[in-house]
Design a protein around this motif. Sequence first.
Motif, PDB file in Angstrom:
ATOM      1  N   ALA A  26      24.139  33.839  41.144  1.00 46.28           N
ATOM      2  CA  ALA A  26      25.119  34.681  41.660  1.00 46.28           C
ATOM      3  C   ALA A  26      24.699  35.860  41.709  1.00 46.28           C
ATOM      4  O   ALA A  26      25.281  36.641  42.565  1.00 46.28           O
ATOM      5  N   SER A  27      23.396  36.526  41.132  1.00 48.02           N
ATOM      6  CA  SER A  27      23.203  37.677  41.316  1.00 48.02           C
ATOM      7  C   SER A  27      22.804  38.000  42.987  1.00 48.02           C
ATOM      8  O   SER A  27      22.300  39.243  43.203  1.00 48.02           O
ATOM      9  N   MET A  28      22.300  37.065  43.484  1.00 48.96           N
ATOM     10  CA  MET A  28      21.969  36.997  44.857  1.00 48.96           C
ATOM     11  C   MET A  28      22.994  36.628  45.955  1.00 48.96           C
ATOM     12  O   MET A  28      22.881  35.469  46.556  1.00 48.96           O
ATOM     13  N   ALA A  29      24.101  37.285  45.763  1.00 50.46           N
ATOM     14  CA  ALA A  29      25.379  36.918  46.570  1.00 50.46           C
ATOM     15  C   ALA A  29      25.036  36.766  47.959  1.00 50.46           C
ATOM     16  O   ALA A  29      25.524  36.103  48.772  1.00 50.46           O
ATOM     17  N   ALA A  30      24.117  38.088  48.559  1.00 56.33           N
ATOM     18  CA  ALA A  30      23.678  37.875  49.858  1.00 56.33           C
ATOM     19  C   ALA A  30      23.007  36.585  50.508  1.00 56.33           C
ATOM     20  O   ALA A  30      23.493  35.890  51.522  1.00 56.33           O
ATOM     21  N   TYR A  31      22.315  35.989  49.432  1.00 59.35           N
ATOM     22  CA  TYR A  31      21.729  34.989  49.914  1.00 59.35           C
ATOM     23  C   TYR A  31      22.587  33.568  50.054  1.00 59.35           C
ATOM     24  O   TYR A  31      22.495  32.859  50.698  1.00 59.35           O
ATOM     25  N   GLN A  32      23.482  33.505  48.836  1.00 57.42           N
ATOM     26  CA  GLN A  32      24.498  32.476  48.885  1.00 57.42           C
ATOM     27  C   GLN A  32      25.176  32.684  50.024  1.00 57.42           C
ATOM     28  O   GLN A  32      25.393  31.406  50.652  1.00 57.42           O
TER      29      GLN A  32
END
Length: 115
Positions: A26-32
């Motif tokens: 979740a800390s990598m929202a842009a990748y999600q």
Amino acid sequence: MSERLRMILVGALLVSGVVAYFLIPASMAAYQLAAVLAGALLATAVFLTSERGRMVIAFSREAMAETMKVVWPTRKEVVQTTGVIMLMVSIMAIFLWLVDFGLLWLVRLIMRQET
């Protein structure tokens, strides 16, 4: 590639984008977001190359052509029509209020006579 396999591939691409969303922290929202968008865009590209996709494109073009044929009302016509509708709604509201009031009066009259 057969039509059925294309639709399976479309579904698999969509599902893979969603699965990737949940596998990425979740800390990598842009990748999600990128994973979901990539899955959706790839699925759309595959769908649009299928027979069903070509039918959707043809339908969209025909719908746009029909939209161009529509004679749209002028501003004056829209304002006049809106005014007539508002007037009729007001008249019907008053009529229904009067009917409701009359029926209430009638029921109260009947109830008084019974007691």
